[in-house]
Write a protein that holds these residues in place. Structure first.
Motif, short mmCIF file in Angstrom:
data_model
loop_
_atom_site.label_atom_id
_atom_site.label_comp_id
_atom_site.label_asym_id
_atom_site.label_seq_id
_atom_site.Cartn_x
_atom_site.Cartn_y
_atom_site.Cartn_z
N ALA A 251 14.76 2.63 -14.98
CA ALA A 251 14.62 3.42 -13.64
C ALA A 251 13.15 3.69 -13.58
CB ALA A 251 15.59 4.50 -13.73
N GLU A 252 12.59 4.28 -14.59
CA GLU A 252 11.19 4.86 -14.46
C GLU A 252 10.30 3.59 -14.16
OE1 GLU A 252 13.60 5.63 -16.78
OE2 GLU A 252 13.61 7.73 -16.71
N VAL A 253 10.46 2.42 -14.66
CA VAL A 253 9.43 1.36 -14.54
C VAL A 253 9.89 0.87 -12.92
CG1 VAL A 253 9.27 -1.23 -14.84
CG2 VAL A 253 9.61 0.46 -16.67
N LEU A 254 11.18 0.74 -12.63
CA LEU A 254 11.43 0.64 -11.07
C LEU A 254 10.76 1.49 -10.31
CD1 LEU A 254 14.93 -0.62 -11.54
CD2 LEU A 254 12.98 -1.99 -11.09
N VAL A 255 10.72 2.79 -10.40
CA VAL A 255 10.25 3.86 -9.79
C VAL A 255 8.72 3.49 -9.45
CG1 VAL A 255 9.45 6.29 -9.53
CG2 VAL A 255 11.76 5.67 -9.99
N GLU A 256 8.05 3.20 -10.50
CA GLU A 256 6.35 2.76 -10.41
C GLU A 256 6.19 1.80 -9.21
OE1 GLU A 256 4.00 4.21 -11.88
OE2 GLU A 256 5.71 5.71 -12.57
N SER A 257 7.15 0.76 -9.04
CA SER A 257 7.06 -0.41 -8.17
C SER A 257 6.99 0.52 -6.75
CB SER A 257 8.07 -1.29 -8.16
OG SER A 257 7.93 -1.99 -9.31
N LEU A 258 7.92 1.55 -6.66
CA LEU A 258 8.21 2.19 -5.31
C LEU A 258 6.79 3.04 -4.98
CD1 LEU A 258 11.13 1.38 -5.92
CD2 LEU A 258 11.68 3.45 -4.80
N LYS A 259 6.39 3.67 -6.15
CA LYS A 259 5.02 4.34 -5.74
C LYS A 259 3.91 3.47 -5.32
CE LYS A 259 6.19 7.84 -9.39
NZ LYS A 259 5.71 8.42 -10.88
N GLU A 260 3.81 2.09 -5.47
CA GLU A 260 2.90 1.37 -4.89
C GLU A 260 3.03 1.23 -3.52
OE1 GLU A 260 2.59 -2.43 -7.00
OE2 GLU A 260 2.67 -1.31 -8.90
N GLY A 261 4.16 1.52 -3.10
CA GLY A 261 4.37 1.61 -1.79
C GLY A 261 4.61 0.14 -1.04
N LEU A 262 4.24 -0.20 0.38
CA LEU A 262 4.48 -1.43 0.99
C LEU A 262 3.60 -2.58 0.22
CD1 LEU A 262 6.03 0.61 2.66
CD2 LEU A 262 5.35 -0.97 4.84
N SER A 263 2.53 -2.21 -0.56
CA SER A 263 1.50 -2.92 -1.13
C SER A 263 2.10 -3.67 -2.19
CB SER A 263 0.25 -2.43 -1.48
OG SER A 263 0.45 -1.52 -2.60
N SER A 264 3.39 -3.28 -2.76
CA SER A 264 4.00 -3.66 -3.89
C SER A 264 4.76 -5.02 -3.32
CB SER A 264 4.84 -2.81 -4.64
OG SER A 264 5.76 -3.43 -5.52
N PRO A 265 4.51 -6.17 -4.06
CA PRO A 265 5.22 -7.35 -3.85
C PRO A 265 6.87 -7.21 -3.97
CG PRO A 265 4.16 -7.79 -5.64
CD PRO A 265 3.49 -6.65 -4.97
N SER A 266 7.04 -6.19 -4.91
CA SER A 266 8.55 -6.48 -5.29
C SER A 266 9.18 -5.04 -4.84
CB SER A 266 8.51 -6.17 -6.89
OG SER A 266 7.97 -5.13 -7.37
N LEU A 267 8.57 -4.34 -3.86
CA LEU A 267 9.27 -3.17 -3.45
C LEU A 267 10.77 -3.08 -2.75
CD1 LEU A 267 9.00 -0.09 -2.62
CD2 LEU A 267 8.05 -1.23 -0.34
N VAL A 268 10.99 -4.40 -1.92
CA VAL A 268 12.49 -4.30 -1.66
C VAL A 268 13.39 -4.57 -2.85
CG1 VAL A 268 13.90 -5.81 -0.23
CG2 VAL A 268 11.76 -5.06 0.72
N SER A 269 12.98 -5.62 -3.59
CA SER A 269 13.69 -5.83 -4.97
C SER A 269 14.03 -4.76 -5.77
CB SER A 269 13.07 -7.15 -5.50
OG SER A 269 13.15 -8.36 -4.82
N ALA A 270 12.86 -3.91 -6.05
CA ALA A 270 13.12 -2.76 -7.02
C ALA A 270 13.89 -1.67 -6.32
CB ALA A 270 11.54 -2.43 -7.16
N THR A 271 13.41 -1.83 -5.06
CA THR A 271 14.46 -0.56 -4.43
C THR A 271 16.04 -0.87 -4.33
OG1 THR A 271 12.73 -0.01 -2.68
CG2 THR A 271 14.97 0.62 -2.21
N VAL A 272 16.16 -1.95 -4.07
CA VAL A 272 17.60 -2.63 -4.38
C VAL A 272 18.34 -2.44 -5.72
CG1 VAL A 272 19.40 -4.21 -3.91
CG2 VAL A 272 17.63 -4.06 -2.21
N THR A 273 17.39 -2.91 -6.85
CA THR A 273 17.82 -2.80 -7.98
C THR A 273 17.97 -1.39 -8.64
OG1 THR A 273 16.59 -4.77 -8.59
CG2 THR A 273 17.28 -3.53 -10.30
N LEU A 274 17.06 -0.47 -8.08
CA LEU A 274 17.33 1.03 -8.54
C LEU A 274 18.50 1.65 -8.16
CD1 LEU A 274 15.56 3.15 -9.98
CD2 LEU A 274 14.48 3.56 -7.92
N LYS A 275 18.72 1.12 -6.75
CA LYS A 275 20.26 1.87 -6.31
C LYS A 275 21.23 1.33 -7.25
CE LYS A 275 23.31 1.41 -2.29
NZ LYS A 275 23.37 0.90 -0.97
#
Length: 450
Positions: A251-275
């Motif tokens: 979960a902490e690793v996935l949160v790091e993707s969210l912290k990169e914001g819209l510049s992260s290529p995995s933002l949507v995938s990480a968000t859905v996975t974190l849910k």
């Protein structure tokens, strides 16, 4: 409504005998005999998926040649492998064709067992050959039965052996996790096999080694492993799997993707996975403690400014899940969550799919909390409901979410009832016939009118 009745099935041998009888007993030519058998069985409700109805079926031809090469495997075949790759790529193309039934033909005729064997032999050889093999295997895994065949063929151990070499190229890792996702879809047994092989620990190691975003199919694999989608089992184990994933620190690793914001290529995938990982109060609070709530709220702000509807929807959906924790609920409101959500709704006022997610969060934040309900009204939640319901009478899920939000806004706040009644919310809701029917037997309207 009960489960659909299983289709009538027929074996390839029985089908071939029926065609032969048409030729021998009724004097039909081969083409006429074949077409008559197909039409007759279809009218009888027989499932013909996976039945070869053509003498020179390209799937069968490719499998037959691949079987020959697999039986006479040599180092040269493994290293050069041009013909093997061509056959695998052709099978992938054929089996990926939607509505063709080719994947069923492939699995009925030993395709999964064969490709598992080929992939095992391709390890240590050409990277491209192994990538082709994994893609073919993923295209053959199209239903629960094919997943069961994969399980019986030692597929999970074979794939884990490939993935365990984390120095593999990102293409191989992506191919491997695509197979995990395809095999585990709707199949509790396959999920259990991968979890017993400690795929959760391996996934975390690969995320940390390769960085978030480079292995996109890994996120799909996590989400599917944590989805209770096998109708054959009474109680799925995926809740326990999610807790295991959380304990590894994913979960902490996935949160790091969210912290990169819209510049992260995995933002949507990480968000859905974190849910999918956030299954209980403890995990939701740990996500917030890692900066998850702050990151989601920033992404919500940025999605509104950049007009990114997909990010807005998935981030709102995740925030709704995190808001299930009372501790997080208070934090979201304290961080200006109500105002930020209403601002997002204003930016996407023409998109009911975003509006319904916004109203879902406000409904959760206001549940059993008069203070939060008052804050929501101050931010403009009442006006949001009225405008959205007037603008999108046919958006039924949005209308439903609006009703639920209004219920929570007024349930313990008499002053909110008065405000909404002055805005003629009653008349609006009673004219929305489908929604009114859903709620007229509940205490909702009585609470609104008290």
């Amino acid at each position: 409504m009960g489960p659909p009745k299983p289709s009538i099935t027929i074996s390839q041998q029985a089908f071939d005998e029926m065609v032969k009888e048409n030729i021998d007993d009724l004097g039909m030519d081969p083409t006429e005999a074949l077409q008559d058998a197909i039409e007759t069985l279809t009218l009888q409700g027989v499932d013909l998926s996976g039945i070869v109805t053509c003498k020179e079926d390209p799937v069968i031809q490719s499998l037959d040649r691949l079987k020959q090469l697999n039986s006479n495997w040599t180092d040269r075949i493994g290293k050069d492998g041009d013909e093997v790759m061509d056959l695998l790529d052709k099978l992938t193309e054929l089996c990926s064709a939607e509505g063709s039934g080719n994947a069923a033909i492939g699995t009925r005729n030993g395709g999964i067992e064969l490709v598992c064997s080929v992939c095992s032999k391709l390890r240590g050889g050409s990277d491209q050959g192994l990538v082709s093999g994994l893609k073919t295997l993923a295209s053959l895994l199209h239903d629960v039965q094919s997943g069961d065949t994969f399980q019986r063929s030692g597929g999970p151990k074979m794939v884990m052996a490939i993935l365990s070499d984390i120095s593999q190229s990102s293409n191989i890792l992506n191919g491997g996790f695509s197979v995990v996702a395809a095999a585990a879809t709707g199949n509790e047994i396959v999920k259990e096999s991968f979890m017993e092989l400690k795929i959760d620990e391996l996934m975390l190691q690969i995320l940390r080694t390769h960085g978030e975003g480079s292995i996109h199919s890994l996120y799909d694999a996590i989400r599917i492993l944590l989805t209770p989608d096998d109708n054959r089992v009474v109680a799925s184990q995926v809740y326990g799997y999610a807790r295991r994933f959380a304990k590894t620190g994913i979960a902490e690793v996935l949160v790091e993707s969210l912290k990169e914001g819209l510049s992260s290529p995995s933002l949507v995938s990480a968000t859905v996975t974190l849910k999918a990982v956030a299954v209980n109060d403890e995990i939701c609070r740990s996500i917030a403690e890692s900066g998850g709530v702050d990151a989601v709220l920033r992404c919500i702000d940025d999605s509104g400014e950049q007009g990114n509807q997909t990010v807005a929807r998935v981030c709102c959906s995740l925030l709704s899940k995190l808001a299930g924790s009372d501790t997080n609920k208070s934090a979201i409101v304290q961080k200006g969550g109500m105002d930020r959500l209403i601002k997002l709704a204003a930016r996407f006022s023409d998109d009911p799919s975003v509006l319904q997610e916004v109203m879902s969060i406000i409904s959760i934040l206001s549940l059993r909390s008069p203070d939060n309900a008052a804050r929501a009204i101050e931010a403009g939640a009442g006006d949001l409901a009225i405008q959205a319901m007037q603008s999108f009478p046919g958006a039924h899920q949005m209308q439903r979410n609006a009703c639920l939000m209004i219920r929570n806004l007024v349930a313990r706040s008499p002053e909110n009832r008065t405000l909404l009644l002055h805005n003629e919310i009653w008349g609006l809701m009673t004219t929305t016939n489908r929604i009114f029917t859903m709620f007229k037997q509940s205490t909702f309207f009585q609470e609104l009118l008290i």
